[in-house]
Scaffold this motif. Structure first.
Motif, mmCIF file in Angstrom:
data_model
loop_
_atom_site.group_PDB
_atom_site.id
_atom_site.type_symbol
_atom_site.label_atom_id
_atom_site.label_comp_id
_atom_site.label_asym_id
_atom_site.label_seq_id
_atom_site.Cartn_x
_atom_site.Cartn_y
_atom_site.Cartn_z
ATOM 1 N N TRP A 191 12.631 -8.440 13.064
ATOM 2 C CA TRP A 191 12.536 -7.036 12.675
ATOM 3 C C TRP A 191 13.534 -6.212 13.482
ATOM 4 N N ALA A 192 13.728 -4.967 13.016
ATOM 5 C CA ALA A 192 14.582 -4.023 13.737
ATOM 6 C C ALA A 192 13.689 -2.888 14.193
ATOM 7 N N GLN A 193 13.885 -2.390 15.407
ATOM 8 C CA GLN A 193 13.076 -1.257 15.848
ATOM 9 C C GLN A 193 13.925 -0.181 16.493
ATOM 10 N N ALA A 216 5.248 -4.324 9.482
ATOM 11 C CA ALA A 216 4.504 -4.432 10.734
ATOM 12 C C ALA A 216 3.196 -5.228 10.563
ATOM 13 N N PHE A 217 2.476 -4.951 9.473
ATOM 14 C CA PHE A 217 1.184 -5.623 9.253
ATOM 15 C C PHE A 217 1.412 -7.134 9.119
ATOM 16 N N THR A 218 2.363 -7.498 8.305
ATOM 17 C CA THR A 218 2.638 -8.911 8.033
ATOM 18 C C THR A 218 3.095 -9.620 9.309
ATOM 19 N N LEU A 219 4.005 -8.986 10.041
ATOM 20 C CA LEU A 219 4.484 -9.581 11.301
ATOM 21 C C LEU A 219 3.325 -9.756 12.282
ATOM 22 N N PHE A 225 9.650 2.287 16.681
ATOM 23 C CA PHE A 225 9.156 2.278 15.293
ATOM 24 C C PHE A 225 10.051 1.396 14.428
ATOM 25 N N ILE A 226 9.445 0.810 13.369
ATOM 26 C CA ILE A 226 10.261 -0.028 12.472
ATOM 27 C C ILE A 226 10.637 0.718 11.192
ATOM 28 N N ALA A 227 9.987 1.854 10.947
ATOM 29 C CA ALA A 227 10.294 2.653 9.744
ATOM 30 C C ALA A 227 9.617 4.008 9.883
ATOM 31 N N THR A 245 6.159 10.335 4.726
ATOM 32 C CA THR A 245 7.314 11.228 4.921
ATOM 33 C C THR A 245 8.538 10.751 4.133
ATOM 34 N N ARG A 246 8.383 9.614 3.424
ATOM 35 C CA ARG A 246 9.555 9.069 2.721
ATOM 36 C C ARG A 246 9.604 9.620 1.305
ATOM 37 N N THR A 247 10.750 10.146 0.938
ATOM 38 C CA THR A 247 10.874 10.754 -0.396
ATOM 39 C C THR A 247 11.439 9.765 -1.402
ATOM 40 N N LYS A 283 4.014 -3.962 0.803
ATOM 41 C CA LYS A 283 4.420 -2.573 1.096
ATOM 42 C C LYS A 283 5.920 -2.506 1.359
ATOM 43 N N THR A 284 6.455 -3.532 2.008
ATOM 44 C CA THR A 284 7.898 -3.577 2.249
ATOM 45 C C THR A 284 8.637 -3.758 0.921
ATOM 46 N N ALA A 285 8.085 -4.617 0.059
ATOM 47 C CA ALA A 285 8.723 -4.834 -1.253
ATOM 48 C C ALA A 285 8.807 -3.514 -2.015
ATOM 49 N N GLU A 286 7.739 -2.730 -1.938
ATOM 50 C CA GLU A 286 7.697 -1.478 -2.698
ATOM 51 C C GLU A 286 8.527 -0.381 -2.045
ATOM 52 N N GLU A 287 8.280 -0.166 -0.729
ATOM 53 C CA GLU A 287 8.936 0.980 -0.072
ATOM 54 C C GLU A 287 10.431 0.785 0.096
ATOM 55 N N ASP A 288 10.844 -0.474 0.344
ATOM 56 C CA ASP A 288 12.280 -0.725 0.552
ATOM 57 C C ASP A 288 12.966 -1.230 -0.712
ATOM 58 N N GLN A 289 12.165 -1.477 -1.772
ATOM 59 C CA GLN A 289 12.731 -2.114 -2.977
ATOM 60 C C GLN A 289 13.551 -3.339 -2.551
HETATM 61 N N1 LIG Z 1 12.540 -2.353 10.649
HETATM 62 C C1 LIG Z 1 12.290 -3.504 10.062
HETATM 63 O O1 LIG Z 1 12.803 -4.550 10.492
HETATM 64 C C2 LIG Z 1 11.391 -3.545 8.876
HETATM 65 C C3 LIG Z 1 11.254 -4.744 8.172
HETATM 66 C C4 LIG Z 1 10.401 -4.790 7.080
HETATM 67 C C5 LIG Z 1 9.686 -3.670 6.714
HETATM 68 N N2 LIG Z 1 9.854 -2.506 7.415
HETATM 69 C C6 LIG Z 1 9.067 -1.311 7.050
HETATM 70 O O2 LIG Z 1 7.712 -1.627 7.217
HETATM 71 C C7 LIG Z 1 6.932 -0.784 6.370
HETATM 72 C C8 LIG Z 1 5.866 -1.609 5.724
HETATM 73 O O3 LIG Z 1 5.096 -2.235 6.725
HETATM 74 P P1 LIG Z 1 3.531 -2.290 6.581
HETATM 75 O O4 LIG Z 1 3.010 -2.844 7.860
HETATM 76 O O5 LIG Z 1 3.042 -0.946 6.167
HETATM 77 O O6 LIG Z 1 3.279 -3.268 5.340
HETATM 78 P P2 LIG Z 1 3.718 -4.778 4.972
HETATM 79 O O7 LIG Z 1 3.528 -5.667 6.133
HETATM 80 O O8 LIG Z 1 5.038 -4.765 4.279
HETATM 81 O O9 LIG Z 1 2.631 -5.109 3.847
HETATM 82 C C9 LIG Z 1 1.288 -5.102 4.239
HETATM 83 C C10 LIG Z 1 0.377 -5.554 3.135
HETATM 84 O O10 LIG Z 1 0.693 -6.882 2.728
HETATM 85 C C11 LIG Z 1 -0.502 -7.626 2.531
HETATM 86 N N3 LIG Z 1 -0.518 -8.693 3.551
HETATM 87 C C12 LIG Z 1 0.425 -8.970 4.483
HETATM 88 N N4 LIG Z 1 0.069 -10.043 5.225
HETATM 89 C C13 LIG Z 1 -1.113 -10.445 4.758
HETATM 90 C C14 LIG Z 1 -2.017 -11.496 5.115
HETATM 91 N N5 LIG Z 1 -1.767 -12.352 6.125
HETATM 92 N N6 LIG Z 1 -3.162 -11.620 4.416
HETATM 93 C C15 LIG Z 1 -3.436 -10.792 3.412
HETATM 94 N N7 LIG Z 1 -2.637 -9.756 3.039
HETATM 95 C C16 LIG Z 1 -1.494 -9.592 3.695
HETATM 96 C C17 LIG Z 1 -1.661 -6.643 2.691
HETATM 97 O O11 LIG Z 1 -1.897 -6.113 1.404
HETATM 98 P P3 LIG Z 1 -3.331 -5.430 0.954
HETATM 99 O O12 LIG Z 1 -3.475 -4.221 1.799
HETATM 100 O O13 LIG Z 1 -3.139 -5.116 -0.492
HETATM 101 O O14 LIG Z 1 -4.403 -6.434 1.224
HETATM 102 C C18 LIG Z 1 -1.055 -5.603 3.619
HETATM 103 O O15 LIG Z 1 -1.644 -4.336 3.550
HETATM 104 C C19 LIG Z 1 7.886 -0.191 5.370
HETATM 105 O O16 LIG Z 1 8.033 1.161 5.697
HETATM 106 C C20 LIG Z 1 9.192 -0.912 5.607
HETATM 107 O O17 LIG Z 1 10.280 -0.055 5.422
HETATM 108 C C21 LIG Z 1 10.681 -2.430 8.483
#
Ligand SMILES: NC(=O)c1ccc[n+]([C@@H]2O[C@H](COP(=O)([O-])OP(=O)(O)OC[C@H]3O[C@@H](n4cnc5c(N)ncnc54)[C@H](OP(=O)(O)O)[C@@H]3O)[C@@H](O)[C@H]2O)c1
Length: 349
Positions: free
Chosen positions: A149-151, A289-292, A156-158, A163-165, A196-202
């Motif tokens: 990831w990048a921070q 962040a959640f997935t990581l 913060f990673i995003a 706040t994202r338009t 969420k990353t798939a959607e927000e970042d396309q």
């Molecule tokens: N700076 C970077 O390097 C970087 C990289 C990638 C993304 N981002 C940013 O990160 C943000 C999104 O992060 P996020 O933490 O909000 O969401 P996310 O990790 O992209 O997606 C989280 C969702 O994925 C599902 N999920 C992920 N792992 C799971 C598991 N082990 N088991 C079940 N469900 C799982 C869950 O869906 P459900 O809630 O539907 O159960 C969870 O709410 C975006 O703003 C993106 O731009 C930054």
């Protein structure tokens, strides 16, 4: 053996999921032949090195050095041990043993049985680090897993979703760092994000900025919230969607759909088993962040590649917290790339 390691790198990542092995032939203190494992299904390093020797007559007094135990079974190519024995070469120096159950010491055994002088165990730590994708797949039956990831400078990673338009990535890293990520995508066989990353970042997750194949894309979307028009479903690379049981996605064919069987913390193990069956020996987890965090909690990871940016966001999605062993760092312009390893998985040096 250092030269064998260098040569092996020339075959990476084309050799994947085979190990990128290097080999030299030495005679009277001179290197007379070199080779490395060719693209998957092609000749192995030993065969390339033996074929490269101009005067085959001197092989009867030469030594062959190879980073991994020569294979002794018929796979996509005949056994390298047969080729070594045919060459008449009397001495064999091997970096490490091959844990593949089809080899696992049998290559050495056949060489010894045929009266060859064999030495095993040179630069083992270095070779295990080089071949860590292959060795993890063989020894632990799962892909070597890199979290990336990048921070921002303030952690913060995003920005916050509220706040994202626009649905587009907010870049924290510079152009060269982003290109490095595309290089990694050509080297690692699969890549995973949360919906969420798939959607927000396309996110498209392909290797557009570096020559080479794109990895298999894995999308975790338990409740099927990703739009069918999302770029991740664009069919430009093989894709697998992990969803809760009972959901059907006929409209997304040929996307593969896997049913999630256990809890959030069990999913990394399920994904690992699925990828192992597909002979994917490496996985890049790109967020969010959640997935990581689920990967960090599950312990099912090996390495972290963290890009630190000088950009400040003020607020946003907090970067994952982790404990790991720091390995090294590298400046990419005004960004800092840091490598860490999981203390439990000690391949990387
Ligand atoms: N700076 C970077 O390097 C970087 C990289 C990638 C993304 N981002 C940013 O990160 C943000 C999104 O992060 P996020 O933490 O909000 O969401 P996310 O990790 O992209 O997606 C989280 C969702 O994925 C599902 N999920 C992920 N792992 C799971 C598991 N082990 N088991 C079940 N469900 C799982 C869950 O869906 P459900 O809630 O539907 O159960 C969870 O709410 C975006 O703003 C993106 O731009 C930054």
């Amino acid at each position: 053996m250092k030269r064998c390691i260098q040569l092996g790198r020339m075959g990476f990542p084309a050799a994947s999921p085979n190990p990128a092995v290097g080999c030299i032939i030495e005679c009277d203190g001179q290197v007379i032949g070199e080779g490395y494992t060719q693209a998957f299904g092609g000749p192995h390093a030993e065969v390339m090195a033996l074929s490269s020797v101009k005067n085959q007559d001197v092989l009867s007094k030469a030594t062959i050095y190879v980073s991994l135990e020569p294979c002794s079974h018929y796979g996509k190519t005949p056994p390298c041990v047969n080729r070594i024995l045919e060459s008449g070469i009397p001495r064999v120096v091997v970096g490490i043993l091959d844990p593949n159950p089809q080899v696992a010491g049998q290559g050495i055994h056949r060489l010894l049985e045929a009266g060859r002088q064999v030495h095993v165990g040179v630069l083992e730590e270095e070779i295990r680090s080089e071949l860590r994708f292959f060795l993890t797949a063989q020894e632990q039956k799962r892909p070597y897993t890199v979290l990336k990831w990048a921070q921002s400078a303030d952690g913060f990673i995003a920005p916050l979703a509220s706040t994202r338009t626009e649905k587009t990535p907010v870049w924290l890293t510079n152009r060269a760092a982003r290109q490095r990520v595309h290089q990694y995508r050509t080297e690692i066989q699969s890549i995973l994000i949360g919906w969420k990353t798939a959607e927000e970042d396309q996110a498209q997750l392909t290797a557009r900025d570096w020559a080479g194949p794109s990895p298999r894309r894995i999308l975790i979307d338990p409740q099927g919230k990703t739009s069918p028009h999302s770029p991740i479903f664009d069919q430009s690379a093989p894709t697998t969607l992990f969803v809760n049981q009972g959901m059907t996605y006929a409209a997304l064919a040929p996307i593969e759909v896997e049913q999630i069987r256990g809890s959030v913390n069990e999913l990394p193990k399920q994904v690992a088993g699925y990828l192992h069956r597909k002979q994917c020996n490496s996985l890049l987890v790109e967020g969010g962040a959640f997935t990581l965090s689920t990967y960090l909690h599950s312990g099912q990871w090996d390495e972290i590649r963290l890009f630190r940016s000088p950009v400040e966001l003020g607020d946003g999605v907090a970067a994952p917290q982790f404990k790991a062993d720091f390995i090294r760092q590298e400046a990419i312009g005004n960004n800092q790339l840091e490598f860490y390893k999981n203390t439990q998985n000690s391949f990387l040096i």
